[in-house]
Write a protein that holds these residues in place. Structure first.
Motif, PDB file in Angstrom:
ATOM      1  N   GLY A  60       0.845  -1.321   0.229  1.00  0.00           N
ATOM      2  CA  GLY A  60       0.330   0.280   0.248  1.00  0.00           C
ATOM      3  C   GLY A  60       0.754   1.623   0.400  1.00  0.00           C
ATOM      4  O   GLY A  60       2.183   1.403  -0.306  1.00  0.00           O
ATOM      5  N   ILE A  61       0.369   2.803   0.402  1.00  0.00           N
ATOM      6  CA  ILE A  61       1.294   3.335  -0.030  1.00  0.00           C
ATOM      7  C   ILE A  61       1.129   4.191   1.533  1.00  0.00           C
ATOM      8  O   ILE A  61      -0.783   4.365   2.339  1.00  0.00           O
ATOM      9  N   ARG A  62       1.676   4.453   2.663  1.00  0.00           N
ATOM     10  CA  ARG A  62       1.946   5.841   3.592  1.00  0.00           C
ATOM     11  C   ARG A  62       1.827   6.703   3.166  1.00  0.00           C
ATOM     12  O   ARG A  62       3.020   7.322   2.858  1.00  0.00           O
ATOM     13  N   PHE A  63       0.890   7.633   3.518  1.00  0.00           N
ATOM     14  CA  PHE A  63       0.916   9.248   3.394  1.00  0.00           C
ATOM     15  C   PHE A  63       1.604   9.775   5.205  1.00  0.00           C
ATOM     16  O   PHE A  63       2.028   9.592   5.856  1.00  0.00           O
ATOM     17  N   LEU A  64       2.852  10.743   4.467  1.00  0.00           N
ATOM     18  CA  LEU A  64       3.051  11.789   5.116  1.00  0.00           C
ATOM     19  C   LEU A  64       3.095  11.664   6.496  1.00  0.00           C
ATOM     20  O   LEU A  64       1.423  12.829   5.913  1.00  0.00           O
ATOM     21  N   LYS A  65       2.988  11.810   7.496  1.00  0.00           N
ATOM     22  CA  LYS A  65       2.241  12.695   8.929  1.00  0.00           C
ATOM     23  C   LYS A  65       3.475  13.798   9.090  1.00  0.00           C
ATOM     24  O   LYS A  65       4.425  13.365   9.833  1.00  0.00           O
ATOM     25  N   ALA A  66       2.802  15.050   9.632  1.00  0.00           N
ATOM     26  CA  ALA A  66       4.016  16.070   9.612  1.00  0.00           C
ATOM     27  C   ALA A  66       4.273  15.684  11.527  1.00  0.00           C
ATOM     28  O   ALA A  66       3.542  15.244  12.132  1.00  0.00           O
ATOM     29  N   ASP A  67       5.615  16.032  12.139  1.00  0.00           N
ATOM     30  CA  ASP A  67       5.753  15.303  13.027  1.00  0.00           C
ATOM     31  C   ASP A  67       7.490  16.738  12.975  1.00  0.00           C
ATOM     32  O   ASP A  67       7.228  17.866  12.170  1.00  0.00           O
ATOM     33  N   PHE A  68       8.041  16.997  14.359  1.00  0.00           N
ATOM     34  CA  PHE A  68       8.864  17.994  14.605  1.00  0.00           C
ATOM     35  C   PHE A  68      10.035  18.000  13.664  1.00  0.00           C
ATOM     36  O   PHE A  68      10.442  19.142  13.728  1.00  0.00           O
ATOM     37  N   GLU A  69      10.617  16.846  13.697  1.00  0.00           N
ATOM     38  CA  GLU A  69      11.595  17.088  12.009  1.00  0.00           C
ATOM     39  C   GLU A  69      11.408  18.083  11.087  1.00  0.00           C
ATOM     40  O   GLU A  69      11.810  18.809  10.331  1.00  0.00           O
ATOM     41  N   LEU A  70      10.237  17.390  10.499  1.00  0.00           N
ATOM     42  CA  LEU A  70       9.662  17.559   9.066  1.00  0.00           C
ATOM     43  C   LEU A  70       9.248  19.504   9.724  1.00  0.00           C
ATOM     44  O   LEU A  70       9.922  20.781   9.092  1.00  0.00           O
TER      45      LEU A  70
END
Length: 211
Positions: A60-70
């Motif tokens: 499948g495809i995993r979409f990015l989730k924002a975090d502190f590093e991003l």
């Protein structure tokens, strides 16, 4: 069609129809986006290159989730791109353009002070912010930097999905912009760069919920 698929995926992602961090199948995306498999795959490969998702073969495809590093990395990259750009913008932007941008900011502030921040007001506030920063980047006249900044803008939209905007927060943003714009109108490149750096530092803290 691959460009259509690309835009529709981003629209669904930033419109929260496709949750950040979601893990979905290719078939799910075909139904959601409404495009054939081939152009969808092309769009997914581009988005993976841009870091917005990861393709897991046969899974499948995993979409990015924002975090502190991003957030930190995005604002660092914004600074690298916009600091030289704002110096050029301060020295070359026409008085007419600066006056138009400043007037739009004052109208935005007046709206916020009158009716407050709401879903009806939000699109214009977002547009004011985006328009200024794209004008700054555009001052360099470099299409390679422009396309890179578009990717940065996508990261920002992803980061902002987890933010709760309020009237005081948006007012701070617009007033910080006005400090920058006043320096530009005075043809003060040093002042404009300092205002931009201060704005980005404050914006990152707001993104992290510090104030």
């Amino acid at each position: 069609m691959s460009e259509v698929a690309y835009e529709r995926i981003l629209d669904r992602l930033f419109g929260r129809e496709l949750p950040a961090g979601a893990f979905v199948s290719q078939n799910d995306l075909v139904k959601l986006i409404g495009v054939p498999v081939a152009p969808l795959r092309d769009a997914l490969r581009v988005l993976q290159t841009e870091g917005l998702l990861t393709i897991h073969p046969r899974s499948g495809i995993r979409f990015l989730k924002a975090d502190f590093e991003l957030a930190r990395n995005t604002y660092q990259l914004r600074g690298i791109l916009e600091r030289p750009a704002v110096r050029v913008f301060a020295e070359t932007a026409s008085v007419e353009l600066l006056d138009a941008i400043i007037a739009r900011h004052h109208r935005g502030i007046a709206t916020l002070e009158s009716v407050g921040f709401s879903p009806e007001v939000a699109p214009e506030m977002v547009a004011i912010d985006s328009a200024l920063h794209f004008e700054i980047i555009g001052a360099l006249g470099n299409p390679l930097i422009g396309s890179t900044y578009q990717r940065v803008h996508n990261y920002l939209q992803l980061i902002r999905l987890d933010r709760t905007l309020t009237t005081p927060i948006v007012l701070r943003t617009l007033r910080e912009h006005l400090v920058l714009l006043d320096a530009c109108k005075a043809r003060d490149a040093d002042g404009a760069e300092a205002a931009l750096q201060s704005h980005f530092s404050n914006a990152l803290q707001r993104t992290l919920g510090i104030f």
